[in-house]
Design an enzyme around this catalytic site. Structure first.
Site, short mmCIF file in Angstrom:
data_model
loop_
_atom_site.label_atom_id
_atom_site.label_comp_id
_atom_site.label_asym_id
_atom_site.label_seq_id
_atom_site.Cartn_x
_atom_site.Cartn_y
_atom_site.Cartn_z
CB SER B 43 -0.88 -0.01 1.26
OG SER B 43 -1.30 1.30 1.58
N GLY B 44 0.59 2.13 -0.97
CA GLY B 44 1.28 3.42 -1.00
C GLY B 44 0.97 4.26 0.22
CG ASP B 82 -1.07 1.90 -4.01
OD1 ASP B 82 -1.33 2.42 -5.11
OD2 ASP B 82 -1.35 2.43 -2.91
CD GLU B 111 -3.19 6.62 -7.80
OE1 GLU B 111 -3.52 5.69 -7.05
OE2 GLU B 111 -3.01 7.78 -7.40
CE LYS B 117 -1.73 8.67 -4.20
NZ LYS B 117 -2.21 7.32 -3.78
CG ASN B 119 -5.24 8.46 0.24
OD1 ASN B 119 -6.46 8.36 0.33
ND2 ASN B 119 -4.43 7.43 0.42
CB SER B 120 -8.31 7.79 -3.86
OG SER B 120 -7.35 7.47 -4.85
CG HIS B 187 -10.17 3.30 -5.44
ND1 HIS B 187 -10.67 2.50 -4.43
CD2 HIS B 187 -9.28 4.11 -4.83
CE1 HIS B 187 -10.12 2.83 -3.29
NE2 HIS B 187 -9.27 3.81 -3.48
#
Lengths: 297, 297, 297, 297
Positions: B43-44, B82, B111, B117, B119-120, B187
């Site tokens: 996990s990133g 990820d 992604e 990036k 976080n989503s 996602h």
């Protein structure tokens, strides 16, 4: 804002027992600070365990240094690095001191064993000790190298671990203190504190003493205070708590084929964000990236 | 011994829902394997959190790679990394693939967002998406670069996160699949699985689909199976369990000024040694360092 | 495409003297290959010198490994790493072998001295040698660890450097060969080849022998061939050539306060681009980033 | 001992043209200092070339940082890092500034292009420029982050490289200066200095200007002085000199199957030791490892 090295020195010299809690990465370091501890033990055992390698210098010293840098960046309290043997001879120690000072690490602990090291709780009595003169050279080299006068060098005596007895422990402590050590870490793996307290009786207040009561944890802290101990290190407890939590969580998710059951028992994703200080970035984006929302979205 | 990349591919193609559990360092990866999971989510979010930095590419990609290498060395099950946006453009992705294959990482997920990036779960709907054509170039470059035919590239679609709707999600998934993606990670950050299930309805069995039910965790796993989902990722749960355990442990030790109370509730030091595989070294010393005890002690 | 490790093994076993040229970073490695050499010597001295540190294990082994990885990525011929003592004991050697194989390094050379090492040309005769049995344990551990059967372990004998005489040199070479070494590197710092040739007379064709004629460079190569030497290492010559060139260039630019005078005498910027393989990227951009020119410019 | 950052600032503000010479690793940096230069250009092109990778952010920013750290440790004069775009957005820049200050890097130069970058001498006119407002955010973030008031941020304008003309170049320079830049680096790839001198005519003494006369090297330095230029960067000349020397040396050794012919033309092994400062270690061993010769030999 008091320098981290000064904070650590003040802890060594305070008239009460100060406590360091182990951390092994950035987030555990931050948790130690948030909980209210005044300092962090950068545990060689736990840093290597987190990496998935053994406490035998399998990770290189610069890999350990990088973990330390993340830990230091994430916190404002001092870190005492468990620096094993200094990862080589006096010259490696000199280089290490320069690198630690750059990363704002307050202090380091050198132990009088041989590189590559083995954890003291594994066959400790069979482990060879460093030559006293050579180890004193390491301490002197470290002290001559540091630029910040408050950077501390703690000399860790493994004589009791190695079954060499109190006399040898005192002899080594004295030599290391004379070589320039700012404090002595007297290690023991007994289930009670007797041999450490016996050392304290001999040592008096020659210089601050640090202990690691991993095995003699049941000794009341007041006894350490009464004996004149300066600092106690909880050396691996966050790692151990985290192992149990991860094992239990993983087992339960396997069994339940779902995370629904554990959702209420574990920190939220927002807690992670908070520990990462995500809000600061959101604020900074408003200042330094004002058109972000308009331009990009 | 089946190659890790092949293990992962077999999971993608199996006819049941396979589960990946998050890990963020060597020891958590080993715990995932010991618990019985068949694969690991690198996990990133959690790798950056462990470092004490944010999930905004604050750590460099080689710092992440080093963590991955420790995780891979400590385990024998496949890791799906990820990999955020691939840390740059198609050329950075090519380099990444080479480095991941060398470290025996089975698969990576790219992604369709922009570097650096965010976080989503933070302002997801305001985050810009990658240009489809450019993102397809990344996927194609990755597939052309891999030497091991079983290395997998999972294309992560952020269209639902960004509020672009099902049609855009399908359009992107199709483009990525045509560009060479071995699987689609769709996602969503809804509290229910409706939009993911709607996607499954449109998508059918075009190619394997991976989901990350962090927010819609209460959906029964059987629903995912019925919808044809190939793989579900428990994206951050060991990190979250470990945070809670460390916070509670640290708070209790502060309060009790002792570790005696927690000693029975946390893993032992021997458990750490076991997870580090200390016994293997003790055996190897007998073979490769036979005179150690005699000569040195 | 023959595996690098196989290429190296073929060189060891060929019936002529093969030459390795020193390199210390990616670009020097590429230049070695372009010049037509069949293999590269990853020199501990020159890699540390390039970093600006000493040949005493001041750089960590993972810092050296990273340089090696760049060198290997930039070339298609085998690299023999000058791995000093293996950076610790047999266990460090095992870890090193795994990491070298991942980075596609064909072979490594271990020397029978103590960590941290000192360069053999500095007080060589005063340097202690490793215990034979312990050193044989390192060799055996390396051989048992490698996964690629063609990975080679070269055992470097420092007995002549240390003034221990031919008999000790032969005794050690025999022990190392029996422990599994694929070749012996017999080091000498004499101005002539007599002691190395004397060793060859004793050794015969027991196994391949590598030499490093840094000090006895005036010996004609044919003499090595006649004596049955398998491989000669030019151990530091590109570094030395580059130092002189940089010193002279810097001095001249200082004096002339201009680079006009040197412009015609040094490689062009385009030569740098060529050595970096810039054209490949330009081609790849057309394939994977087709809209780049239209969209972005 | 004047701080490196102060040294650099003094150079920017001196009333003569100051020169920086390129270095790409520890030893080239030391050679630059020994030759008498007052400062070092940490060239992105040459650092990546030394690694054997391209000037397109193929190496991670922490890999570049590690090279910088070796360069800084090996020298006492200031380094201006060619930091490309800052390796991401304003947040990556903030992190970079903290890391550079820890490593004692005096200054950094940010260029107004997009990550991942392409070298300015490759299709420069087709390369997109950064949004002015976003780039100003980077500069402001860097200035707000630095702790040492003398750390300098140089804003590199690529407008002339991109063929956008003088007006755009001035407009960008003004914006960057207002955002906090300590100096402007006005880049050009023309064969003559006309467009740079035209800029100087417009700019006057608004703030210090740095130039990189790689292509217009034939312009006499006095013309730069007359135009008010503060600093000139010789951007890649030691790398280029070293390439030629290594190519010629390698070719000759291949041809002659011997190093005898080149021995007198290249630096000696002792020169390497001197550049590594080996004597200091020999002295230190006497002090910190006194029993070494007796005990070990």
């Amino acid at each position: 804002m008091i320098k981290k090295s000064t904070q650590f020195r003040n802890m060594l010299n305070s008239d009460q027992v100060e406590f360091l809690m182990e951390a092994h990465d950035g987030i555990s370091a931050r948790i130690v600070e948030e909980a209210g501890f005044s300092g962090i033990w950068g545990s060689g055992l736990c840093i290597s365990a987190a990496m998935g390698v053994r406490d035998n210098n399998e990770a290189s010293w610069t890999q350990v240094l990088e973990v330390l840098e993340f830990m230091s960046d994430a916190t404002s309290i001092p870190i005492l690095l468990d620096a094993d043997t200094g990862y080589g001879n006096f010259n490696n120690v000199r280089r290490l001191v320069r690198k630690l000072e750059q990363r704002n690490i307050a202090a380091m602990c050198l132990e009088d064993k041989l590189f590559p090291k083995t954890n003291s709780f594994i066959r400790g009595e069979q482990q060879p000790l460093a030559d006293i003169q050579e180890f004193c050279g390491k301490i002197a080299a470290a002290k001559d190298t540091q630029k910040d006068p408050d950077f501390s060098v703690v000399a860790r005596v493994e004589a009791l671990i190695a079954g060499r007895g109190l006399e040898e422990a005192v002899r080594r402590a004295e030599a290391y203190f004379e070589a320039g050590a700012d404090a002595i870490l007297m290690h023991s793996k007994k289930a009670d504190a007797n041999e450490v307290l016996a050392f304290m009786g001999e040592w008096g207040d020659t210089c601050p003493v640090v202990i690691v009561p991993t095995t003699y944890y049941s000794t009341p802290t007041q006894e350490f205070a009464d004996a004149g101990v300066s600092m106690a290190v909880w050396g691996n407890h966050l790692m151990r708590a985290s192992i149990t939590a991860m094992q239990e969580t993983a087992a339960r998710v396997i069994k339940e084929q779902s995370v629904a059951g554990i959702e209420g028992e574990i920190a939220s994703v927002k807690d992670i964000f908070r520990l990462q200080n995500a809000d600061e970035l959101a604020e900074a984006e408003k200042k330094y990236l004002p058109a972000y929302h308009d331009v990009k979205s």
